[in-house]
Write an enzyme that holds these catalytic residues in place. Sequence first.
Site, PDB file in Angstrom:
ATOM      1  N   LYS A 193       0.790  -1.198   0.049  1.00 34.27           N
ATOM      2  CA  LYS A 193       0.030  -0.045   0.085  1.00 34.27           C
ATOM      3  C   LYS A 193       0.842   1.274  -0.024  1.00 34.27           C
ATOM      4  O   LYS A 193       2.086   1.208   0.583  1.00 34.27           O
ATOM      5  CB  LYS A 193      -0.786   0.240   1.219  1.00 34.27           C
ATOM      6  CG  LYS A 193      -1.979  -0.876   1.304  1.00 34.27           C
ATOM      7  CD  LYS A 193      -2.660  -0.746   2.447  1.00 34.27           C
ATOM      8  CE  LYS A 193      -3.818  -1.920   2.472  1.00 34.27           C
ATOM      9  NZ  LYS A 193      -4.976  -1.501   1.680  1.00 34.27           N
ATOM     10  N   ARG A 240     -10.639 -11.308   1.337  1.00 34.91           N
ATOM     11  CA  ARG A 240     -11.385 -12.176   0.721  1.00 34.91           C
ATOM     12  C   ARG A 240     -10.797 -13.727   0.865  1.00 34.91           C
ATOM     13  O   ARG A 240     -11.549 -14.544   0.851  1.00 34.91           O
ATOM     14  CB  ARG A 240     -11.587 -11.875  -0.702  1.00 34.91           C
ATOM     15  CG  ARG A 240     -10.657 -11.830  -1.809  1.00 34.91           C
ATOM     16  CD  ARG A 240     -10.608 -10.986  -3.018  1.00 34.91           C
ATOM     17  NE  ARG A 240     -10.774  -9.652  -2.642  1.00 34.91           N
ATOM     18  CZ  ARG A 240     -11.191  -8.606  -3.633  1.00 34.91           C
ATOM     19  NH1 ARG A 240     -11.292  -9.037  -4.960  1.00 34.91           N
ATOM     20  NH2 ARG A 240     -11.113  -7.313  -3.221  1.00 34.91           N
TER      21      ARG A 240
END
Length: 469
Positions: A245, A319
């Site tokens: 990130k 996920r």
Amino acid sequence: MLISMRTEVISISLFYSLKKTLKKGQTRIFYDLDPEYSSVAVTCVGKKGASFDEVEGMDMGRDQVRAAVAKGVQQLQEIGETEVDVDPCGDPEAAAEGGHLGLFVYQELKAEKSRKAHVNLDCFTKYSSEKDKVLSQWSRGRVLADGQNFARHLMEMPANKLPPRNFVDLVNTRLTSTKRCSVTVRDREWIESQNMGSFLSVAKGSVEEPFLLEVDYRGDNPVNKNPLALVGKGITFDTGGISLKPPADMDKMRADMGGAACVAGTMLALGNLNIPLHVKAFIPLCENMVDGRSTKPGDVVTAMNGKTIQVDNTDAEGRLILADALLYAQTFNPDLLLDMATLTGAIDVALGAGATGVYTNSLKMWESLHKAGSITGDRVWRMPLFDHYTKQITKSDLADINNIGTGGRSGGSCTAAAFLREFVSNKQWMHLDIAGVMMNKAEIPYLNKGMAGRPTRTIIEFLQLQSQK
């Protein structure tokens, strides 16, 4: 003491004077009005008779009470008051919610002299003809707020203070104290024995051990034979992995376990309210870090059901841990499967902080959840679960499915939900993408700036509605 504009305690002349000058949410503090109270905060609740608004999708009157009470108690906290009586404003539950939510602040790591005063709230019932009923409603509102504040507390804690093991210990202590929740802690060895390769692929880049926290709640005389299952994403810190990130605001990724926190807050409230349900919660916990063992873009991992996943972006890690947790939860044949996760920035782009995005295969469950949001003021909004998005994530060069699909940035929250759907067989499933409501800037007047703990109260209200069917 907090007194709303609707109270009978203020003199008529003062009431009319304030009515001409105060606008909704504005507050004035008076001293020496009453020998029993050193100060009195008077807050304008807003338009009388406000009720459900079809465009806003919620009960505006209740939300006005929450906001007004929060503002009043915050003002009294600022001047150092520590014992505050609150006028129930015609809605004791909403008043208790607003008051307790408005006072929350994470400050346990600050010097004592820098902390805001701790305030004890009580309900002002001196002139009430139904004292027991008012106090009962007040008590429920306090429990709802405490559940959300527990989630906020967990989300605010720095990642070095709340790695997976500490999350397990803190949640275990709080939930078992209700006497209605039992907690089972699953370690790495157990996770490996269940062939949860998707979950473990995220955890292997960190020195912190992964856990799967399993909570079992049983209220008195539960109305459901099979449990209702809650699943919460528990990434206690997210660097993005190899798909690193940007550094700006990465500190906020301490709250990437917001789904897990909201599940924990929900279970805490269930235990204190004794709602007649059987509910099981499943919380996969790990960090998404970077080292020589980290999953690399293009790697293929295998979930608990044998389905292979091509991991093209290691920052789409939530996920991956949810896939195995959802599969495990379904081994208990739940009547309902509901997961919450700070899953995608795309839902923040779509909805901002206005509502939680909901994906579901059950119209009946959606209608009930939507109703719950209209009651709590913490709204939800249904998003599409079309086959259009499923086709994008089932196209993979190396495996059965791809963790980001072929759609690029377009519909990112929708493709993430489509990915989870590949691991769901339950006919009543709801996925809540809560990334957009993770933080509060100034959108919700009765929440201070910081982690929001949303939509904990809506889930509690939803479960209450299920217990009445």
